[in-house]
Scaffold this active site. Structure first.
Site, PDB file in Angstrom:
ATOM      1  N   GLU A   5       6.065   3.540  12.122  1.00  0.00           N
ATOM      2  CA  GLU A   5       5.093   3.283  12.121  1.00  0.00           C
ATOM      3  C   GLU A   5       4.621   2.315  13.272  1.00  0.00           C
ATOM      4  OE1 GLU A   5       2.402   2.910   8.069  1.00  0.00           O
ATOM      5  OE2 GLU A   5       1.184   2.714   9.252  1.00  0.00           O
ATOM      6  N   GLU A  45       0.455  -1.195   0.035  1.00  0.00           N
ATOM      7  CA  GLU A  45       0.395   0.011   0.083  1.00  0.00           C
ATOM      8  C   GLU A  45       0.774   1.718  -0.305  1.00  0.00           C
ATOM      9  OE1 GLU A  45      -1.338   3.115   2.816  1.00  0.00           O
ATOM     10  OE2 GLU A  45      -1.928   0.799   4.178  1.00  0.00           O
ATOM     11  N   HIS A  46       2.119   1.520   1.117  1.00  0.00           N
ATOM     12  CA  HIS A  46       2.760   2.302   1.089  1.00  0.00           C
ATOM     13  C   HIS A  46       3.271   2.991  -0.359  1.00  0.00           C
ATOM     14  CE1 HIS A  46       3.795   3.980   5.236  1.00  0.00           C
ATOM     15  NE2 HIS A  46       2.704   3.682   5.097  1.00  0.00           N
TER      16      HIS A  46
END
Lengths: 426, 420
Positions: free
Chosen positions: A142, A70-71
């Site tokens: 994160e 996704e990133h």
């Protein structure tokens, strides 16, 4: 290409749907008078899709791969997606869950330009050893941020304790070690399996014209030949792995999460089953329930208390959560109440009271373009439909609800997860 | 969407209405504005929880909760906020619109009546609130205050504000302090109730498709037309003499760095919006100076964002960083603030900040709670505009206007919460 119109006249609502020639399922819900538009595209690739068969080949990926992908997709050869959206004013984001990855934006101007960006970014994978390595620092940060979040930790600890085999026990972002194993080849393999347009769903709601959506789709989407992608889940025992798990964190009020594990099923729950579950949830532990009152009167819980139900392929569980200084007492009180509930069933009064409450909540969800679009997408993935729950609402009987109850809340198959304060330990 | 319509019920009490038939729900709230005060903040906060727990008609929390369920899951809840040196106590409700009830009931009129009962007809015994209710809500409020420490990002921001405004009313917590709540006498809750109804500025706000005339009349009947003693505050921004630095340590994996700046208090609506745009250019979007340079280019933190408080003339920049990078992050942030002050703002930065702000303004109008919050927060400030007007003004703001306002930015406090 012709849209099929799905309407509900009582609600004054309608949406349009079509399988686009590229393979993508498209759903459009115009909301009259609205000025904003919410668009989301998703695929059933989340942290639980760790093993899958792609065109006959069996693939296993490192923990955290879906989130990593996704990133990386958010960044294409010509820069990151945020920068591109900043020219249209859209507010954009992406997120990875246990069972899906979604890319979204919300706009009030230049919708078509924003949609072009969205369609382009999910069709433009660009992974090199350098770009893949670069993301490790940010994702590492994160992961650390989530390590400090008591709410996140208590849930992951609960899932790891309850599930013995199912990959629901894996942290969505993986670990610093597991993401170090991710290579461009792995990302391409996943991309080709799950980001094939036949495996994706696009939904949009708000200030939107279905014909304009089709025009952009025709212009931007390259036809995809269908691929066979099938996720594999290990057989999950009925029993929870551990009955108790705890972690110490710097919190001032300790937290508890009590999870009740259902029998695993490799299918999605139906609209009716989920409605029954919602009614059980509200009647048993909502603010009007005897249990909620009892826990408050005993000073065990506060207004942070809530109950939620989650289910998907191979898993389903209730989780009671909140702040408490009396985790064990809360757990015992709830288990006693659960035993009693199975003996007596839900009463007609509680059923009617909870039913009206749930109906109101369903009506309200139709006011937000974001929830309409997300629900439309989710419903395609799970073989449900947006207005069906309104249509069947009046048919639901107390007997059906009490029948459904038999599948939930086994007091002998639950797990207590606790976050203790440092001060409680020293 | 029709515009907001404002009517006066009596001196200091207004009825605001936004008629809008696009939604399937409606909202109704009573909002009490009062200057922050160390001796009353806690009582006001606890009162709002006690009020929404029961009333004379529904004398215990379960009967009230079941009544709300019966009204198709209507919501009723208190919220306590700060706007500058004011404390805002809100009792809010929402429910589905009458057009969508299953049997044609009128939920909206029942909800308006219920809200009147909650505010004006609580369960009093000899002029006092119920002991058990007060104790239950006191315990929960204390736990809520304690719980603010659990979220380290919010906690670090709060600590920075407390340290920065230590000699100002603004340092008082929105619910007072833990000690204040613990020390509250039962009598002070009833006193807070009387004082707020008599002396606060009150805004009753209704949004949606429901009959506002009926609600206006219901509420009007409860206010006698007598003079009210609402005290309006004059906001000022203290001068910064030297930067204050505070470091705390904790068992956390990711450290937090919060930098608090003093800014100019906007004097006009236009300045108010310029100030917001300035903050958006600096750190309000994923393409802002801070995000782009401190996070993306230098990978110094997971988040780095700025937020402006126009009621107080304060801007804060907060970030989540690895302990070894704290100094580097502060330097990188300071660099970006200096660039902003020197007018180094690219066309792209300005355009994307404007587009993002316009998007945010226009989006507000698509949700009732957004519209409600927008109007209520600015009720005590000197500016008044609609979201649509806000979007228009943003378009016409120049780089020079931003730079001119940015010249007032001055670092006041640096707070870091460092992982062991």
């Amino acid at each position: 290409m012709i849209f099929e119109e799905i309407r509900n006249d009582r609600l004054g609502e309608k949406y349009y749907t079509v399988k686009h020639s590229s393979g993508l399922r498209i759903l459009v819900c115009p909301k009259e008078g609205f000025r904003s538009t919410y668009a989301v595209i998703g695929t059933l690739f989340g942290s639980i899709n760790k093993e899958f068969i792609h065109n006959g080949k069996r693939v296993t990926v490192p923990d955290g791969t879906a989130h990593y992908l996704e990133h990386k997709l958010f960044e294409s050869e010509d820069g990151d997606a945020f920068k591109r959206y900043s020219k249209t004013g859209a507010s954009a984001n992406a997120y990875t869950g246990f069972d899906k990855t979604c890319y979204l934006f919300s706009s009030t101007e230049q919708f078509e330009e924003s949609l072009e960006i969205l369609f382009d970014l999910i069709q433009s994978p660009y992974f090199t050893p350098e770009t893949v390595a670069k993301e490790q620092g940010i994702i590492g940060q994160e992961i650390k941020m989530y390590d400090d979040s008591p709410e996140w930790r208590i849930n992951m600890n609960l899932l790891q304790a309850m599930y013995q085999k199912h990959p629901l026990r894996i942290d969505i972002a993986g670990t610093v070690e597991s993401i170090a194993e991710i290579t461009p080849e792995i990302l391409y393999e996943c991309y080709n399996s799950f980001y094939n347009l036949n495996n994706m769903v696009f939904a949009v709601a708000g200030d939107v014209d279905p014909e304009k959506v089709l025009e952009v789709a025709d212009r931007m989407l390259k036809p995809n030949a269908p691929v066979q992608t099938e996720s594999i889940f290990p057989e999950e025992p009925y029993e929870v792995g551990e009955k108790y798990v705890e972690q110490i964190l710097p919190v001032s009020v300790p937290l508890f999460a009590l999870g009740f594990k259902d029998k695993a099923e490799l299918r999605y729950a139906t609209d009716k089953e989920l409605l029954c579950t919602c009614i059980i949830q509200e009647a048993f532990a909502g603010e009007g329930s005897a249990l909620y009152r009892d826990l408050l009167d005993k000073k065990y819980i506060n207004s942070s208390f809530y109950l939620e139900y989650s289910s998907g392929l191979g898993y389903g569980y209730f989780s009671f959560q909140g702040e408490t200084r009396y985790a064990k007492e809360v757990s015992e009180t709830i288990k006693e109440a659960v035993k009693k509930l199975h003996e007596t069933g839900i009463s007609p009064e509680d059923f009617e009271n909870a039913r009206r409450c749930i109906y109101g909540r369903m009506i309200r969800s139709l006011d937000r373009p974001s929830s309409i679009a997300s629900d439309m997408m989710e419903n395609v993935f799970t073989n449900r439909s947006l207005y069906n729950c309104f249509d069947i609402f009046s048919e639901i009987t107390l007997d059906e609800v009490n029948e459904r109850l038999k599948h939930h809340l086994d007091p002998d198959n639950c797990c207590l997860s606790v976050i203790k304060a440092i001060t409680d330990v020293t | 969407m029709s515009e907001i319509e404002k009517r006066e019920i009596c001196e200091g009490v207004e009825f605001w209405c936004v008629r809008d038939d696009r939604f399937k729900a409606s909202r109704l709230s009573v909002n009490l504005y009062t200057p922050l005060n160390r001796s009353t903040a806690a009582a006001n906060a606890l009162l709002s929880w006690v009020l929404t727990r029961s009333c004379r008609r529904y004398p215990d929390m379960t009967s009230l909760a079941r009544k709300l369920n019966d009204l198709y899951g209507a919501a009723l809840y208190p919220s306590i906020r700060k706007a500058g040196d004011y404390q805002i106590i809100s009792i809010s409700s929402s429910a589905i619109d009458d057009r969508y009830t299953l049997n044609g009931e009128s939920v909206s009129s029942e909800l308006a009546e219920l809200l009147c009962s909650i505010i004006f007809d609580p369960k009093l015994v000899n002029g006092h609130f119920d002991d058990e209710d007060v104790e239950q809500e006191r315990r929960q409020l204390l736990e809520e205050i304690d719980g603010e420490y659990n979220d380290k990002r919010a906690y670090a921001l709060k600590r920075c504000r407390e340290i920065m405004c230590r000699d100002e009313l603004y340092s008082i917590g929105r619910c007072g302090s833990r000690e204040d709540v613990e020390a509250l006498e039962h009598e002070s809750i009833a006193a807070a109730w009387k004082r707020l109804l008599d002396n606060s500025k009150i805004i009753i706000m209704m949004l949606g498709n429901a009959d506002s005339e009926k609600a206006f009349k219901s509420f009007s009947s409860f206010f006698a037309d007598k003079p009210r003693k609402f005290r309006k505050l004059t906001a000022t921004v203290p001068a910064v003499h030297e930067v204050r630095r505070v470091v705390e340590t904790d068992e956390i994996a990711q450290s937090k760095l919060v930098m608090g700046y003093r800014c100019k208090l906007p004097a006009t609506t236009r300045e108010h919006i310029i100030s917001k745009l300035m903050c958006t250019v600096l750190g309000g979007t994923p393409t802002s100076k801070l995000f782009e340079n401190v996070r993306e280019k230098q990978s110094l933190c997971y988040y780095c964002a700025s937020a402006i408080n126009n009621h107080k003339g304060i801007m804060s920049i907060d970030s989540g960083v690895e302990t070894k990078n704290i100094e580097k992050a502060e330097k990188a942030i300071t660099e970006q603030v200096e660039l902003l002050k020197n007018g180094v703002i690219s066309d792209d930065e300005l355009l994307s900040a404007k587009l993002a702000m316009k998007n945010a303004f226009v989006s507000i109008m698509d949700g009732l709670s957004g519209i409600e919050g927008f109007y209520l927060l600015d009720a005590v400030s000197s500016c008044s505009y609609t979201p649509a007007e806000g979007a228009e003004i943003v378009d016409s703001i120049t780089r020079e206007e931003i730079t001119s306002l940015a010249s007032y930015i001055k670092l006041d406090t640096v707070f870091s919460l460092v992982g062991n």
